[in-house]
Design a protein around this motif. Sequence first.
Motif, PDB file in Angstrom:
ATOM      1  N   ARG B 138       0.742  -1.328  -0.138  1.00 53.75           N
ATOM      2  CA  ARG B 138       0.199  -0.013  -0.142  1.00 53.75           C
ATOM      3  C   ARG B 138       0.779   1.244  -0.042  1.00 53.75           C
ATOM      4  O   ARG B 138       1.947   1.427   0.621  1.00 53.75           O
ATOM      5  CB  ARG B 138      -0.972  -0.029   1.090  1.00 53.75           C
ATOM      6  CG  ARG B 138      -0.259   0.094   2.558  1.00 53.75           C
ATOM      7  CD  ARG B 138      -1.323   0.029   3.612  1.00 53.75           C
ATOM      8  NE  ARG B 138      -0.653  -0.124   4.894  1.00 53.75           N
ATOM      9  CZ  ARG B 138       0.012  -1.164   5.404  1.00 53.75           C
ATOM     10  NH1 ARG B 138      -0.207  -2.319   4.807  1.00 53.75           N
ATOM     11  NH2 ARG B 138       0.475  -1.038   6.792  1.00 53.75           N
ATOM     12  N   GLY B 139       0.219   2.165  -0.702  1.00 57.17           N
ATOM     13  CA  GLY B 139       1.277   3.530  -0.749  1.00 57.17           C
ATOM     14  C   GLY B 139       2.357   3.286  -1.877  1.00 57.17           C
ATOM     15  O   GLY B 139       2.746   4.650  -2.198  1.00 57.17           O
ATOM     16  N   SER B 140       2.421   2.234  -2.391  1.00 62.71           N
ATOM     17  CA  SER B 140       3.637   2.224  -3.407  1.00 62.71           C
ATOM     18  C   SER B 140       2.879   2.550  -4.845  1.00 62.71           C
ATOM     19  O   SER B 140       1.597   2.719  -5.033  1.00 62.71           O
ATOM     20  CB  SER B 140       4.114   0.814  -3.643  1.00 62.71           C
ATOM     21  OG  SER B 140       3.156  -0.148  -4.077  1.00 62.71           O
ATOM     22  N   TYR B 141       3.755   2.734  -5.865  1.00 58.74           N
ATOM     23  CA  TYR B 141       3.277   3.116  -7.164  1.00 58.74           C
ATOM     24  C   TYR B 141       2.565   1.913  -7.725  1.00 58.74           C
ATOM     25  O   TYR B 141       1.516   2.351  -8.225  1.00 58.74           O
ATOM     26  CB  TYR B 141       4.514   3.221  -8.042  1.00 58.74           C
ATOM     27  CG  TYR B 141       5.343   4.468  -8.021  1.00 58.74           C
ATOM     28  CD1 TYR B 141       4.655   5.867  -8.363  1.00 58.74           C
ATOM     29  CD2 TYR B 141       6.369   4.680  -7.335  1.00 58.74           C
ATOM     30  CE1 TYR B 141       5.174   7.025  -8.199  1.00 58.74           C
ATOM     31  CE2 TYR B 141       7.054   6.047  -7.207  1.00 58.74           C
ATOM     32  CZ  TYR B 141       6.600   6.935  -7.757  1.00 58.74           C
ATOM     33  OH  TYR B 141       7.146   8.396  -7.595  1.00 58.74           O
ATOM     34  N   ASP B 143       0.475  -0.169  -5.954  1.00 60.62           N
ATOM     35  CA  ASP B 143      -0.753   0.102  -5.512  1.00 60.62           C
ATOM     36  C   ASP B 143      -1.781   1.215  -6.066  1.00 60.62           C
ATOM     37  O   ASP B 143      -2.807   0.993  -6.210  1.00 60.62           O
ATOM     38  CB  ASP B 143      -0.642   0.349  -3.749  1.00 60.62           C
ATOM     39  CG  ASP B 143      -1.822   0.722  -3.219  1.00 60.62           C
ATOM     40  OD1 ASP B 143      -2.871   0.070  -3.377  1.00 60.62           O
ATOM     41  OD2 ASP B 143      -1.944   1.693  -2.272  1.00 60.62           O
ATOM     42  N   ARG B 144      -1.067   2.218  -6.402  1.00 63.94           N
ATOM     43  CA  ARG B 144      -1.759   3.364  -6.995  1.00 63.94           C
ATOM     44  C   ARG B 144      -2.219   3.139  -8.381  1.00 63.94           C
ATOM     45  O   ARG B 144      -3.357   3.298  -8.583  1.00 63.94           O
ATOM     46  CB  ARG B 144      -0.907   4.772  -6.802  1.00 63.94           C
ATOM     47  CG  ARG B 144      -0.742   5.324  -5.463  1.00 63.94           C
ATOM     48  CD  ARG B 144       0.080   6.551  -5.679  1.00 63.94           C
ATOM     49  NE  ARG B 144       0.627   6.713  -4.311  1.00 63.94           N
ATOM     50  CZ  ARG B 144       2.154   7.237  -3.876  1.00 63.94           C
ATOM     51  NH1 ARG B 144       2.691   7.587  -5.072  1.00 63.94           N
ATOM     52  NH2 ARG B 144       2.426   7.537  -2.894  1.00 63.94           N
ATOM     53  N   THR B 147      -4.708   0.354  -8.097  1.00 62.67           N
ATOM     54  CA  THR B 147      -6.059   1.340  -7.817  1.00 62.67           C
ATOM     55  C   THR B 147      -6.700   1.896  -8.935  1.00 62.67           C
ATOM     56  O   THR B 147      -8.083   1.991  -9.223  1.00 62.67           O
ATOM     57  CB  THR B 147      -6.174   2.060  -6.557  1.00 62.67           C
ATOM     58  OG1 THR B 147      -5.004   1.360  -5.338  1.00 62.67           O
ATOM     59  CG2 THR B 147      -7.260   2.628  -5.610  1.00 62.67           C
TER      60      THR B 147
END
Lengths: 710, 326
Positions: B138-141, B143-144, B147
Amino acid sequence: MLIVLSAGQAYGALTEPWNAPYPLGARGSSVLFSTFQERPKHLDPASSYSENEALFTGQVYEPPLQYHFLKRPYTLAPLTAEAVPSPVYLDAQGRMLPADAPDQDIKRAVYRLKIRPGIRFAPHPAFARDAAGRARYHTLTRAEIDHFGALENFPYTGTRELTAADYVYEIARLAHPHLHSPILGVMGRYILGLDVLAKRLRSEDFAEDAYLDLRQFELPGARVIDRYTFEITLAEKYPQFVFWLAMSFFAPVPWEADAFYAQPGMAAHNLSLDWHPVGTGPYRLRENNPNRRMVLVRNPDFHDERYPSEGEASDAARGFLKRAGARLPFIDEVDFMLEREEIPEWNKFLQGYYDSSGVAPDGFDQAIRFNVDGQPELTPVMAARHIVLNVATQPSISYLGFNMLDSVVGGESARARLLRQAIAVAVDIEEMISIFGNGRGVPAQGPLPPGIFGHREGAAGINPVVYEWKDGRAQRRPLTQAQALLREAGYPAGVDPTTGHPLVLYFDATTTGPDMKSLFNWYRKQFAKLGIELVIRTTDYNRFQDKMKKGQAQIFSWGWNADYPDPENFLFLLYGPHSKVSTDGENATNYANPAFDALFRQMRSLPDGAVRQAVIDRLLTLVRYDCPWIWGFHPQAYSLQHAWVGNAKPNTMARNGLKYRSIDPTLRVAQQREWNQPVTRVLLWAGGFAVAGLIPALVGQYRRRRATAL
Amino acid sequence: MTYLIRRILYAVPILLGVNVITFVLFFVVNSPDNMARMHLGQRYVTEQAIENWKHVHGYDLPRLWNPEAAGTGHVTRTIFYQNSVRLFMLDFGRSDGGRDIGFDIRQRMVPSLSIAVPVLIIELFLSVAFGLAVALLRGSYLDRWITLLCVAGMSISSLFFIIAGQYLVARVWRLAPISGYAGGLESVKFLVLPVFVQVISGLGANVRWNRTVFLEEVSRDYVRTAWAKGLTESGVLSRHILRNALLPLLTTIVVTLPGLFLGSLITESFFAIPGLGSYTIDAIQSQDFAIVRAMVFLGSLLYIVGLMLTDISYAWADPRVRLAET
């Protein structure tokens, strides 16, 4: 995706295109690939009436007559009969009358048909007999039926010769209360004793599955004369009856088939004549899985029938006479695949997997363009593939109707008539065909489509109320003339003098989808040109039918597709006694004009010729003036065939055209392979992309593992 | 066992209610006369033919209450009773077109399942895998990006995926048939594209849901403790996070089970898959009440069974849950 695609395609991908919907090698033989969009509801000839059903029944069943494949105008020709019958007219005392005797003197019309010997039914378990000559499968137990389960599991089949009794049996079947024949109402009026038989059978109230041996019931209107001859007797003169003899309602059904399918337990396996037809035609239905595909295969017992050797003048040049005299059919098997949506069907046609296709709306611009003369032709992409375009004007009409019982637009008053005429001029049908039909239609000048006797081309054929002949073609009258007619009707600039506001009219329609919205807006615009406000009243199909039946609709859209190529089958749509409201007939506008009705009665009894043409001209003059319809257009069917398909001359009346069709399977397979090489590099890109996507995740994971807590 | 019997008894009034509602709604829109017209065609149909059709199919009876009958005939001599009671014995009877409905359902269930089962398994596997990955990163590239793709996937109509899939995969790249179906092993090549398209179109919502579930678990004390004990990553994921996230996952999975049998309307239609979804729509269009009624009944029954299975699976997944207490 990679794994699944690879696994899925691996087993046959080495030699065949990956997107092939069927194995090309195995099907490289004489198989035609076609489609169907909707499952046929009935394949019993007594019940079946829809176009999508005729696609199958037309190949399996053989009525006594058929339409000549090549000749135009459409001409009846013998099929199983030796000749097209001419009726013998009798008076009340049974004495013969001349053909031109007054209608009221004719009390009987007798059609004697002699069928050709040697015609046999396709093999079927219903005909199988043991060594003692007893039917093998007419007294099966439920357990035995469960054991067999499907027709192909019956080890024995049989056949027998077609006889006149099979035709008589089928005519009696029209009265069967559980078959719900759609033509019982019409034929009950004409065929002597058919309505009496229907009433008697209704009163018997027997179980739905019980076998009803109709051979035991007397039907004076259908009699066997000898093994190959039968007679149909009508209670009055009905010259159009002969056309019905080319429809599957009058195709022979063997009593053995009914006895076989009526056994208790058959229905639980969906074994019925409605699903597994038994006929003498060129094909038999080997597979009936309307959820996926239906397969016709050549009837091994098909009689000797030859490709016609005469047709229209241009047929030889177009290659339609190359196989003249050759034995039919040319194709061994026809596979119909279920395709509910147009886009996949169109794409598979372009890939060569379907042999012919209509033109999907989404693919129209891709396939068709109009030349400087306004004639349709193929785009260069299609032409490069040697695809052939065939255009045929259908024996149909699509029109807007005025309810003649309505207090505003209906009736005989000059006010209402002028209002209808003004609207007919203002509604630009040419624009409608162009926008909503991609140009696929011919503006109608009256109810009769081109190709039907009575239709006139050129200046003599135009509707003078709406068109004028200018520069060698029919041109719609200018809007100013419509406005003048409206003024004369008492609605200057579309204003209703009783309210001082624009006249409000109502268009009743069914909602069939979002596409209709633009059409409704277009209608509003057409009426707005006259200052009339058009209110669209949409409803569901059932309520719309109720409104029509009760005469509550004001203006509506309607259509008719010919049962047979005779003007009677169009002009009867305006015959007063066929009013929708009073008799639930086919006269949807409830138009009633005694002069028209009298001429109509005269016209329907006349043979084609100058006298009949003159009567039709008078009929057309009357209805054009009264204007109960905005005459709309006659749709045109555009069909495309690949280069390997032969003898695809459009015949909009015949339903048995597959027996004439031919295929060059070698060319088809070669083209399919050429057009469908898979683009495998995409899979490499996808794989590379997936690996590249994993790298940041792996790096992140590695860093997380190596990271210290603080 | 008591729980199950109670739930089965609850199901009877529910099914009866569903039947009544289906019946009323259907006959508000369609009258028996209209049904007869639809089946007989629009041409040359006489009043006599309509009356005859209604009589043969039992639609000449009163709908819910027969005032002219005597005794129980008030109820039994009605369209509703004659058509509905045998459903409870799973006897679907004949369609208005004359076909055996049970036969058709059995035949069409296989194609529906042959799409739905692989879609369920592949989508479950991928959505859990992606959900876990983005929850852990979570919070990594990654993840983004995932998402973002999920939100985009959720926002786009499944119809777009179907048309785009057919155009690109089948027409432009020519990697699979555009549509069609075959029996046996041959069906694999026809199922590749619809399964792929359905998985892609459903992945966005499922990954987002799983990410939320896993994130909630990842931040719990027992996970921190597991990390602190020095457990391997796979051990933490499979034995702790995944197991504790099973309840919400099971809820979504078991409730979708009826859909496996009932088929997907759009997918079946576009890919010409002869399943139960298209069967129902055909029946509605042709006003075949017998099929509509049977399919609604079957759908209700499967949902009730699905919900019971959900409860049972809760008890299996979490020993703290006791069925008798629910």
